[in-house]
Scaffold this motif. Structure first.
Motif, PDB file in Angstrom:
ATOM      1  N   VAL A 116      17.579  47.370  32.844  1.00  0.00           N
ATOM      2  CA  VAL A 116      18.832  47.664  33.517  1.00  0.00           C
ATOM      3  C   VAL A 116      18.677  47.679  35.026  1.00  0.00           C
ATOM      4  N   GLU A 117      17.532  48.181  35.541  1.00  0.00           N
ATOM      5  CA  GLU A 117      17.365  48.251  37.004  1.00  0.00           C
ATOM      6  C   GLU A 117      17.238  46.862  37.625  1.00  0.00           C
ATOM      7  N   LYS A 118      16.578  45.930  36.911  1.00  0.00           N
ATOM      8  CA  LYS A 118      16.450  44.569  37.438  1.00  0.00           C
ATOM      9  C   LYS A 118      17.795  43.843  37.380  1.00  0.00           C
ATOM     10  N   ALA A 119      18.543  44.060  36.293  1.00  0.00           N
ATOM     11  CA  ALA A 119      19.861  43.441  36.181  1.00  0.00           C
ATOM     12  C   ALA A 119      20.794  43.962  37.269  1.00  0.00           C
ATOM     13  N   ALA A 120      20.776  45.269  37.503  1.00  0.00           N
ATOM     14  CA  ALA A 120      21.650  45.858  38.518  1.00  0.00           C
ATOM     15  C   ALA A 120      21.264  45.380  39.903  1.00  0.00           C
ATOM     16  N   ALA A 121      19.958  45.339  40.202  1.00  0.00           N
ATOM     17  CA  ALA A 121      19.512  44.894  41.524  1.00  0.00           C
ATOM     18  C   ALA A 121      19.896  43.424  41.767  1.00  0.00           C
ATOM     19  N   GLY A 122      19.744  42.596  40.727  1.00  0.00           N
ATOM     20  CA  GLY A 122      20.131  41.196  40.874  1.00  0.00           C
ATOM     21  C   GLY A 122      21.616  41.039  41.129  1.00  0.00           C
ATOM     22  N   ALA A 123      22.443  41.839  40.445  1.00  0.00           N
ATOM     23  CA  ALA A 123      23.891  41.773  40.650  1.00  0.00           C
ATOM     24  C   ALA A 123      24.267  42.249  42.054  1.00  0.00           C
ATOM     25  N   VAL A 124      23.566  43.245  42.573  1.00  0.00           N
ATOM     26  CA  VAL A 124      23.830  43.718  43.942  1.00  0.00           C
ATOM     27  C   VAL A 124      23.555  42.602  44.937  1.00  0.00           C
ATOM     28  N   GLN A 125      22.417  41.922  44.788  1.00  0.00           N
ATOM     29  CA  GLN A 125      22.082  40.834  45.713  1.00  0.00           C
ATOM     30  C   GLN A 125      23.122  39.710  45.631  1.00  0.00           C
ATOM     31  N   ARG A 126      23.597  39.436  44.442  1.00  0.00           N
ATOM     32  CA  ARG A 126      24.639  38.409  44.294  1.00  0.00           C
ATOM     33  C   ARG A 126      25.926  38.852  44.980  1.00  0.00           C
ATOM     34  N   ALA A 127      26.336  40.106  44.755  1.00  0.00           N
ATOM     35  CA  ALA A 127      27.587  40.594  45.316  1.00  0.00           C
ATOM     36  C   ALA A 127      27.534  40.679  46.840  1.00  0.00           C
ATOM     37  N   LEU A 128      26.369  40.994  47.403  1.00  0.00           N
ATOM     38  CA  LEU A 128      26.244  41.056  48.857  1.00  0.00           C
ATOM     39  C   LEU A 128      26.514  39.693  49.487  1.00  0.00           C
ATOM     40  N   VAL A 129      26.185  38.639  48.742  1.00  0.00           N
ATOM     41  CA  VAL A 129      26.425  37.279  49.243  1.00  0.00           C
ATOM     42  C   VAL A 129      27.874  36.855  48.991  1.00  0.00           C
ATOM     43  N   GLU A 130      28.411  37.201  47.804  1.00  0.00           N
ATOM     44  CA  GLU A 130      29.712  36.655  47.394  1.00  0.00           C
ATOM     45  C   GLU A 130      30.905  37.491  47.828  1.00  0.00           C
TER      46      GLU A 130
END
Length: 828
Positions: free
Chosen positions: A196-210
């Protein structure tokens, strides 16, 4: 404030509360109900000189709502608007809107059931259906009906079946108010099999860009928050991105920082638990990332233990989280699951009252003075099995008497407001002068584990206490988490203040096991194998391999994962046997026991000292009385079977003859295994007096015992209608085989039946015997229940065969005129 949607329904709400004493308000997220309703109602005539009490489930939401309303009045918190929560209160004699948390409302109702000075009681965010909210509403409704008919009750919710609540309140009106949520785009982004922590961190990085603006991430608990934070800090985040955790045990200043708007030029990523799901508006949040998980405690009636479990959120909860992205502007919600998975989520979150440990609820009801939950109105009544286990625990802790009434000790426990286990431990410790250590233990039990990694595998709680003492002395966290240590220190001091105990200087960790045994008397464990223990409540539990605690004769298991067949001990402490015997003497039971010793095959007697199911001591010098021996022997026979009795040839035939009579005449006694096993005391007990062993049982006179089931007439009839033997034409007495009671049989050599036309009959001439006609070598040649037919037809075929094999024997052409014989040929 005038633009809030809630203002459109305020006039309707005023009219309802002016004419009746209860109402239900369903206001969608963003309507402004939490901070808009109390000030709007404050000057109503029916509230003259009285205050509004508003229950807010979460501490952070309570402080935030009070601060916002105070700013509307241009005042600091504590004047017109204040709040009250455990160990943190800001109210004054001028306060007329008081925001309280759940435990505080329960205490206020218990201390003053009429709530004098309160004109309106508001239950905010009732859709969360916390245990204390359900309890508070039940108590308030009874107080209203019995003591304060004029007390107004308003139940407010964002998502709830308003009609059910209305019916509970007596069919009161339901007011519906739309919210003010900007459009929120939903993006389903399944995280495959990632942690869950890796999935959440990846989604944060995506959202910061998008996406623009700040980001709110929903995670199940503090552990996942810290892991996600670590993942993000080790990634290549853009400069100006600030990561702020938000969870219930976080210090107030850090919680306030997480809620506050980001500094201009920076972007904030808030990593939060469900605490941010309702009642809070985090300025600047335009994106929500939802892992779809929540942490909850689920009580197991099977083991009597609560288990902290991570479960999927409901669709209603997911919608609440999504709405956080549209509070101040259009937003986006990334859901880390698929659209198909979303359709399989439960519609609503189960009310806590249906899943939680009910010990504290049961204590509050006893303090209120109701013997059973059914005496109060509930939206969902407490389930019977967990409630029964809760009251059993309270009796064990001395909070309830045998009749279920609260004891003086129970009142003292309730006054602390802690879980009954913790409250009992604190009170017992205070009496022993060990309050500081007990307060540290209480705080440790309610905080996340101080250790991480390999150190966390050691279940000994004394290691945590020693780390805490070291931190208190020198601020040295060692291998423990500093944030968790600070939280434990803060909470332990709160407990000390409640107990009004002196915060003596740090001492050792000696005595942890004894203090924990007060909190967990049902989890005192006795060693029964390498690392395995039997708990006093009857459950089995084990330590992970290789732990020093595994060598202990006794432990106390403070935390147990009960999801497997044998529970896994997560936290425990050693308990000395002398302390156990001294401080739990009132719970020890002396139990004499007569038992069957399988090794010697005999009845023995022992005396046991028991704590729950644990056998602390055992002596075997006593001799059982004849009555005790008889009773146990009968029990052994009933469980192990009648084959333990001496079934010789005579007793077996007698039983079979009696079975034959029962098969043909129902008024005869049934001597099947089931019937004899169920009536041992009636037919066998008189014949085992003084017997104690299997060897003694070999002397039981079974024929006499069985005949004791018959009256005089039946005994006479038995010999006549079910004879042991029949004399055949040759003069030989042949035993009748009754092994099949529906078809008694006679095995006899064919030549001995010469001259007899008809089949022999028994049972008063009604039952033909099945003849097993034998060759001279006593091998079967024919089975028949019609001897006459055999002579007329089959005999001549059989004769040819037998004459060829036994030529010296006598094989007449006319068997009915021939002389029967038991010899090769009849005598001349």
């Amino acid at each position: 404030m005038n633009t809030l949607p809630i203002n459109k329904v305020i006039p309707e709400l005023k009219d309802i509360l002016a004419a009746s004493t209860a109402a239900v308000l369903i206001a969608e997220p963003g309507a402004g109900k939490t901070t808009g309703v109390p000030p709007a109602l404050l000057d109503e005539p029916w509230l003259s000189g009285q205050k509004i009490l508003m229950l807010e489930p979460r501490r952070l939401a309570a402080r935030s709502a009070a601060s916002y309303m105070a700013r509307l009045y241009g005042e600091p918190v504590g004047q017109t608007v204040g709040y009250r929560m455990r160990m943190d209160t800001k109210v004054s004699r001028h306060t007329r809107i008081e925001v309280v948390t759940e435990g505080v409302l329960t205490r206020m109702l218990q201390q003053d059931p009429s709530l004098e000075g309160v004109g309106l009681l508001i239950f905010d965010e009732f859709h969360e259906r916390s245990l204390h909210a359900d309890l508070g509403l039940a108590l308030a409704l009874e107080a209203q009906s019995v003591l304060r008919e004029e007390l107004r009750i308003l139940v407010m919710s964002a998502t709830l079946d308003g009609e059910r609540v209305s019916a509970l309140l007596g069919g009161v009106p339901v007011v519906n108010c739309p919210g003010r949520i900007y459009p929120v785009e939903t993006i389903y982004a399944p995280a495959a099999a990632l942690p869950v922590e890796k999935a959440a961190a990846g989604a944060v990085q995506r959202a910061l860009v998008e996406q623009p603006g700040d980001i709110l991430v929903f995670l199940p608990g503090e552990r996942e928050i810290r892991r996600t934070e670590s993942e993000l800090r080790h990634s290549s985040l853009a400069s100006g991105v600030v990561i702020t955790p938000l969870y219930g045990q976080l210090p107030q200043a850090e919680q306030d920082a997480a809620v506050a708007a980001a500094v201009p030029g920076r972007r904030k990523v808030v990593l939060a638990t469900s605490i941010a799901e309702t009642s809070l508006t985090i300025e600047g949040v335009r994106t929500v990332i939802d892992t779809g998980l929540r942490r909850t405690q689920v009580f197991s009636p099977r083991t009597g233990m609560p288990s902290l479990t991570t479960v999927p959120v409901s669709r209603a909860s997911a919608d609440q989280r999504q709405g956080r992205a549209g509070r101040t502007a259009p937003g986006v919600c990334y859901r880390l699951w698929s659209r198909e998975e979303h359709g399989r989520l439960p519609e609503n979150t189960a009310p806590e009252i249906l899943e939680a440990d009910l010990a504290q609820l049961a204590l509050e009801l006893a303090l209120w003075g109701v013997p059973e939950p059914s005496a109060l109105p509930w939206l969902d009544a407490p389930p019977a099995a967990p409630y029964a286990q809760a009251t059993a625990l309270l009796r064990q802790l001395g909070a309830l008497d045998a009749g279920g009434a609260i004891t003086p000790h129970g009142r003292s426990m309730a006054a602390l407001g802690a879980h009954p286990r913790i409250a009992h431990m604190l009170l017992r410790a205070a009496a022993l002068g060990a309050a500081p250590l007990a307060c540290r233990l209480a705080a440790l039990l309610q905080e996340r584990d101080l250790f991480k990694g390999p150190a966390a595998a050691d279940s000994d709680i004394t290691l945590r206490v020693e780390a805490l003492l070291r931190f208190e002395r020198s601020a040295d966290a060692g291998g423990a988490e500093a944030a968790a240590l600070r939280a434990v220190v803060r909470e332990s001091r709160n407990y000390l203040a409640q107990l009004k105990a002196a915060p003596e200087g740090p001492t050792g960790s000696s005595g942890c096991g004894l203090l924990l045994s007060f909190a967990y008397p049902d989890r005192i464990g006795q060693k029964r194998g390498e690392g395995a223990f039997l708990l006093s409540g009857g459950r089995g539990a084990a330590l992970q391999p290789g732990q020093p605690l595994a060598r202990s004769a006794y432990i106390v298991a403070a935390a147990v994962d009960d999801r497997a067949t044998q529970g896994r001990i997560l936290l425990a402490a050693e308990l000395a046997e002398e302390e156990l015997l001294k401080h739990h003497a009132d719970r020890l039971a002396e139990q004499p026991e007569v038992y069957w010793d399988a090794g010697s095959g005999s009845v023995k007697k022992r005396r046991r000292t028991l704590l729950g199911v644990l056998v602390l001591k055992e002596t075997t010098h006593e001799q059982p009385t004849p009555e005790e021996t008889e009773t146990l022997l009968l029990s052994v026979l009933a469980s192990q079977g009648l084959e333990l009795l001496p079934w010789d040839k005579q007793s077996q035939q007698l039983r079979q003859r009696m079975s034959f009579m029962h098969a043909w005449q129902a008024d005869w006694p049934d001597v099947s295994d089931e019937a004899l096993g169920a009536s041992l005391e009636a037919w066998l007990k008189p014949y085992i007096h003084g017997m104690r062993s299997l060897r003694d049982l070999s002397r039981v006179p079974l024929p006499r015992a069985l005949e004791g089931l018959l009256d005089w007439k039946q005994r006479q009839a038995l010999d006549q209608e079910a004879p042991t033997h029949i004399t055949v034409p040759s003069g030989t007495r042949v035993a009748v085989d009754y092994s099949n009671p529906l078809a008694p049989a006679l095995a006899v050599r064919l030549q001995e039946m010469f001259g007899q036309l008809d089949t022999p009959r028994i049972g008063g001439g009604k039952v033909p015997i099945v003849l097993h006609l034998l060759s001279p070598a006593r091998r079967p040649v024919q089975v028949t229940a019609d001897l006459g037919s055999f002579w007329r037809s089959t005999y001549f075929e059989v004769k040819k065969d037998l004459k060829g094999r036994y030529p010296k024997h006598y094989w007449p052409d006319d068997p009915l005129q021939a002389d029967p014989t038991s010899r090769v040929r009849p005598r001349k």
